[in-house]
Every structure is written in structure tokens, then in C-alpha cells.
Scaffold this active site. Structure first.
Site, PDB file in Angstrom:
ATOM      1  N   SER A  46     -14.477  32.579  13.643  1.00  0.00           N
ATOM      2  CA  SER A  46     -13.316  32.748  14.728  1.00  0.00           C
ATOM      3  C   SER A  46     -13.458  34.424  15.354  1.00  0.00           C
ATOM      4  O   SER A  46     -13.459  35.169  14.711  1.00  0.00           O
ATOM      5  CB  SER A  46     -12.080  32.836  13.846  1.00  0.00           C
ATOM      6  OG  SER A  46     -10.970  33.561  14.754  1.00  0.00           O
ATOM      7  N   HIS A 100     -15.243  29.435  17.205  1.00  0.00           N
ATOM      8  CA  HIS A 100     -13.757  29.276  17.036  1.00  0.00           C
ATOM      9  C   HIS A 100     -13.075  30.034  17.991  1.00  0.00           C
ATOM     10  O   HIS A 100     -13.123  31.399  17.673  1.00  0.00           O
ATOM     11  CB  HIS A 100     -13.341  29.179  15.605  1.00  0.00           C
ATOM     12  CG  HIS A 100     -11.821  28.900  15.372  1.00  0.00           C
ATOM     13  ND1 HIS A 100     -11.402  27.224  15.206  1.00  0.00           N
ATOM     14  CD2 HIS A 100     -10.713  29.603  15.024  1.00  0.00           C
ATOM     15  CE1 HIS A 100     -10.344  27.357  14.790  1.00  0.00           C
ATOM     16  NE2 HIS A 100      -9.790  28.526  14.846  1.00  0.00           N
ATOM     17  N   ASP A 159      -9.160  31.365  19.016  1.00  0.00           N
ATOM     18  CA  ASP A 159      -7.649  31.121  18.637  1.00  0.00           C
ATOM     19  C   ASP A 159      -6.657  31.805  19.863  1.00  0.00           C
ATOM     20  O   ASP A 159      -6.735  33.013  20.115  1.00  0.00           O
ATOM     21  CB  ASP A 159      -7.566  32.127  17.478  1.00  0.00           C
ATOM     22  CG  ASP A 159      -8.103  31.353  16.203  1.00  0.00           C
ATOM     23  OD1 ASP A 159      -7.707  30.242  15.767  1.00  0.00           O
ATOM     24  OD2 ASP A 159      -8.793  32.198  15.471  1.00  0.00           O
ATOM     25  N   MET A 205      -3.156  32.384  21.120  1.00  0.00           N
ATOM     26  CA  MET A 205      -1.717  32.377  20.526  1.00  0.00           C
ATOM     27  C   MET A 205      -1.171  32.813  21.886  1.00  0.00           C
ATOM     28  O   MET A 205      -1.175  33.709  22.550  1.00  0.00           O
ATOM     29  CB  MET A 205      -1.666  33.623  19.448  1.00  0.00           C
ATOM     30  CG  MET A 205      -2.772  33.335  18.194  1.00  0.00           C
ATOM     31  SD  MET A 205      -2.744  34.587  17.234  1.00  0.00           S
ATOM     32  CE  MET A 205      -3.736  33.826  15.990  1.00  0.00           C
ATOM     33  N   HIS A 242      -8.567  26.239  19.265  1.00  0.00           N
ATOM     34  CA  HIS A 242      -7.324  26.390  18.452  1.00  0.00           C
ATOM     35  C   HIS A 242      -6.183  26.538  19.461  1.00  0.00           C
ATOM     36  O   HIS A 242      -5.911  27.992  19.232  1.00  0.00           O
ATOM     37  CB  HIS A 242      -7.652  26.959  17.132  1.00  0.00           C
ATOM     38  CG  HIS A 242      -6.555  26.973  16.294  1.00  0.00           C
ATOM     39  ND1 HIS A 242      -6.360  27.733  15.235  1.00  0.00           N
ATOM     40  CD2 HIS A 242      -5.310  25.996  16.201  1.00  0.00           C
ATOM     41  CE1 HIS A 242      -5.396  27.407  14.351  1.00  0.00           C
ATOM     42  NE2 HIS A 242      -4.608  26.291  15.018  1.00  0.00           N
ATOM     43  N   MET A 259      -2.581  27.459  19.700  1.00  0.00           N
ATOM     44  CA  MET A 259      -1.206  27.905  18.897  1.00  0.00           C
ATOM     45  C   MET A 259      -0.259  28.257  19.953  1.00  0.00           C
ATOM     46  O   MET A 259       0.050  29.182  20.028  1.00  0.00           O
ATOM     47  CB  MET A 259      -1.560  29.098  17.998  1.00  0.00           C
ATOM     48  CG  MET A 259      -2.255  28.653  16.754  1.00  0.00           C
ATOM     49  SD  MET A 259      -3.304  30.138  15.813  1.00  0.00           S
ATOM     50  CE  MET A 259      -4.678  30.254  16.770  1.00  0.00           C
ATOM     51  N   MET A 302      -4.328  24.183   8.350  1.00  0.00           N
ATOM     52  CA  MET A 302      -4.142  25.773   8.256  1.00  0.00           C
ATOM     53  C   MET A 302      -3.969  26.173   6.945  1.00  0.00           C
ATOM     54  O   MET A 302      -3.000  25.509   6.115  1.00  0.00           O
ATOM     55  CB  MET A 302      -2.665  25.994   9.167  1.00  0.00           C
ATOM     56  CG  MET A 302      -2.954  25.984  10.499  1.00  0.00           C
ATOM     57  SD  MET A 302      -4.527  27.071  11.377  1.00  0.00           S
ATOM     58  CE  MET A 302      -4.100  28.556  10.596  1.00  0.00           C
ATOM     59  N   PHE A 333      -2.015  35.222  12.647  1.00  0.00           N
ATOM     60  CA  PHE A 333      -2.931  36.426  12.215  1.00  0.00           C
ATOM     61  C   PHE A 333      -4.068  36.204  11.422  1.00  0.00           C
ATOM     62  O   PHE A 333      -4.122  35.227  10.753  1.00  0.00           O
ATOM     63  CB  PHE A 333      -1.972  37.678  11.419  1.00  0.00           C
ATOM     64  CG  PHE A 333      -0.714  37.688  12.208  1.00  0.00           C
ATOM     65  CD1 PHE A 333      -0.868  38.776  13.245  1.00  0.00           C
ATOM     66  CD2 PHE A 333       0.489  37.235  12.062  1.00  0.00           C
ATOM     67  CE1 PHE A 333       0.512  39.151  13.865  1.00  0.00           C
ATOM     68  CE2 PHE A 333       1.647  37.485  12.693  1.00  0.00           C
ATOM     69  CZ  PHE A 333       1.600  38.274  13.615  1.00  0.00           C
ATOM     70  N   ASP A 359      -8.874  26.380   8.307  1.00  0.00           N
ATOM     71  CA  ASP A 359      -8.653  27.687   8.739  1.00  0.00           C
ATOM     72  C   ASP A 359      -7.753  28.595   8.273  1.00  0.00           C
ATOM     73  O   ASP A 359      -6.358  28.303   8.077  1.00  0.00           O
ATOM     74  CB  ASP A 359      -8.345  27.455  10.520  1.00  0.00           C
ATOM     75  CG  ASP A 359      -8.329  28.563  11.200  1.00  0.00           C
ATOM     76  OD1 ASP A 359      -8.671  29.617  10.837  1.00  0.00           O
ATOM     77  OD2 ASP A 359      -7.736  28.229  12.379  1.00  0.00           O
ATOM     78  N   GLY A 360      -8.123  29.960   7.832  1.00  0.00           N
ATOM     79  CA  GLY A 360      -7.335  30.862   7.192  1.00  0.00           C
ATOM     80  C   GLY A 360      -7.730  31.289   5.966  1.00  0.00           C
ATOM     81  O   GLY A 360      -7.708  30.445   4.785  1.00  0.00           O
TER      82      GLY A 360
HETATM   83  C1  DX5 Z   1      -4.888  32.187  12.246  1.00  0.00           C
HETATM   84  C2  DX5 Z   1      -6.207  31.667  12.906  1.00  0.00           C
HETATM   85  C3  DX5 Z   1      -7.478  31.770  12.153  1.00  0.00           C
HETATM   86  C4  DX5 Z   1      -7.872  33.184  11.803  1.00  0.00           C
HETATM   87  C5  DX5 Z   1      -8.537  33.046  10.874  1.00  0.00           C
HETATM   88  O1  DX5 Z   1      -3.848  31.906  13.063  1.00  0.00           O
HETATM   89  O2  DX5 Z   1      -6.019  30.264  13.450  1.00  0.00           O
HETATM   90  O3  DX5 Z   1      -8.578  31.163  13.047  1.00  0.00           O
HETATM   91  O4  DX5 Z   1      -8.402  33.960  12.953  1.00  0.00           O
HETATM   92  O5  DX5 Z   1      -9.035  34.364  10.349  1.00  0.00           O
HETATM   93  P1  DX5 Z   1      -9.306  34.647   8.897  1.00  0.00           P
HETATM   94  O6  DX5 Z   1     -10.789  34.132   8.493  1.00  0.00           O
HETATM   95  O7  DX5 Z   1      -9.359  36.165   8.790  1.00  0.00           O
HETATM   96  O8  DX5 Z   1      -8.224  34.263   7.915  1.00  0.00           O
HETATM   97 ZN    ZN Z   2      -7.736  29.049  14.328  1.00  0.00          ZN
END
Ligand code: DX5
Ligand code: ZN
Length: 221
Positions: A9, A34, A36, A38, A67, A69, A138, A144, A174-175
Site C-alpha cells: 500500500s 494498492h 488507498d 480516503m 481501494h 474509502m 478490512m 490509517f 488489508d490492515g
Molecule cells: C487502511 C488502508 C490500508 C493501510 C494498510 O485504511 O486501507 O491499506 O494502508 O496499512 P498497514 O499495512 O500499515 O496496516
Molecule cells: Zn487499503
């Protein structure tokens, strides 16, 4: 068993050197990139959008695993497709018409994914399975990077594995994913692993990706 894919990511990358970072994870063996997105509304944080994707799209041939969000997602699907997304994943909680959203993604020739927050039950998937290419579980509350993996998600992954059966659908997690829990996650039934901090905080990205892959494949039959 579907092929194992590692998806770093870029949320955890050094944004001052984002181009170099994308090239580095490509060369280090990433299978997917990946991305992200937001919006500060669906999740309590703002990351980046299509201009950043355009900026790095030319630097790698690896698929962009986007992804979203964001809520609503529908008005922006086309611009993410145009910015170079290969997979577009929306959250089941982000809008009232998931079935329509998934159809819209596939109509643009992109792979369609749905993501579930930790508290969202797998039952929301049941009636949209035929519209799905990917399910993103998730394993932290989205918003974050750098959070800890929620252990209860292992049971949820296994439940989703059962629902998916032999269908042509990837299960992505993911996470809080690292070489230390990759084995458990894959054993539960996932085949796509997102990792942000684990990879970008490592000195040697290739070694880290290799370690995650080794931990994951060691439990694959
Ligand atoms: C969180 C994101 C993830 C995040 C994962 O909202 O969707 O993709 O970047 O990061 P790590 O691997 O640091 O948990
Ligand atoms: Zn993600």
C-alpha cells in the site's frame, strides 16, 4: 488454491519521493500496487485521489488495486477507471446500491471488489457474488496505516472462504499484515495480502516482500 498476491500500500510510502517508491516496490516483487483513497467523510482521514494516480501510472505495469474509502463512490468510478485503476473496490457500507455500483465497475471493463469493515457481516456478500472479482476484508478500521491486525478477522476470512467456494473471486486482507501473521491469514483462506508499513518501514523492500510471501506460501497446500 488461487495464486498468492502481495499488494504493497503506497499510503505508507514517502510521498516526497512517490515515483521512486512505486518503482522500488515494482522491482522488489510487488504483484499489485494498492492505492488507498480516503475522503475524510467515509473515513476520518484524507489521502489522495486521481491526480496522484495519474502521476505514477506510467512508472509501472503492475495492476493498480484501488481501494476507495469514499462515500458516495458512484460519481467518481469513471475518473478512477480513467486514471488507470485495474481493480476498483468500494465499501459495502459506502452506499445503498452495491449491486448497481459493482455492475458499473464491470461495465467499464475493470475488476469489481467489495470491502467490508471489521464489524460488517459476510452476509452482505451473499447476493452479489456473481458481480464480484475480489472481496477485501478490512482487518483494521479503515482510515490509517500502521494499526494492529484484529484477530477476530481470521474467523471472518474463513467464513468468507466458505461463502466464495470455488468461484473465481480473490480474498484480500488489508490492515496490520506482516510476515508474522501472513501464514495465519492465508491458512484462513485469503490469497491477496496488502501491506503498508510492514513493507515501507523495512530497509529492504524486496527482502520484506519475500519474507511475507515465504510465510504465506509455507501454509499453502
Ligand atoms: C487502511 C488502508 C490500508 C493501510 C494498510 O485504511 O486501507 O491499506 O494502508 O496499512 P498497514 O499495512 O500499515 O496496516
Ligand atoms: Zn487499503
Amino acid at each position: 488454491m488461487r495464486p498468492l498476491l502481495i499488494a504493497p500500500s503506497i499510503l505508507a510510502a514517502d510521498f516526497a519521493r512517490l515515483g521512486e517508491e512505486v518503482r522500488a516496490i515494482d522491482e522488489a516483487g510487488a504483484d499489485l500496487i494498492h492505492i488507498d483513497v480516503m475522503d475524510g467523510h467515509f473515513v476520518p482521514n484524507i489521502s489522495f485521489g486521481t491526480p496522484v494516480m495519474y502521476g505514477v501510472r506510467g512508472l509501472t505495469k503492475k495492476p493498480f488495486d484501488v481501494h476507495l474509502m469514499i462515500a458516495p463512490a458512484d460519481p467518481y468510478l469513471e475518473s478512477f477507471a480513467r486514471a488507470g485503476a485495474d481493480i476498483i473496490t468500494v465499501h459495502a457500507e459506502a452506499g445503498p446500491h452495491l449491486d448497481r455500483t459493482l455492475q458499473a465497475i464491470r461495465a467499464m471493463g475493470k475488476k469489481a471488489g467489495v470491502s467490508l469493515n471489521p464489524a460488517t457481516p459476510p452476509s452482505v456478500l451473499k447476493h452479489v457474488l456473481d458481480r464480484l472479482d475480489l472481496i477485501l476484508v478490512m482487518s483494521v478500521n479503515p482510515g490509517f496505516g500502521g494499526q494492529s491486525f484484529i484477530p477476530a478477522m481470521l474467523e471472518k476470512i474463513a467464513e468468507i472462504r466458505g461463502i466464495v467456494g470455488g468461484r473465481n473471486i480473490d480474498i484480500e486482507v488489508d490492515g496490520g499484515v506482516s510476515q508474522h501473521n501472513a501464514g495465519d491469514i492465508v491458512r484462513a483462506g485469503a490469497n491477496v495480502l496488502v501491506a503498508g508499513s510492514a513493507i515501507f518501514k523495512a530497509k529492504d523492500y524486496a527482502a520484506e516482500i519475500k519474507a511475507i510471501r515465504a510465510a504465506a506460501t509455507s501454509v499453502m497446500a
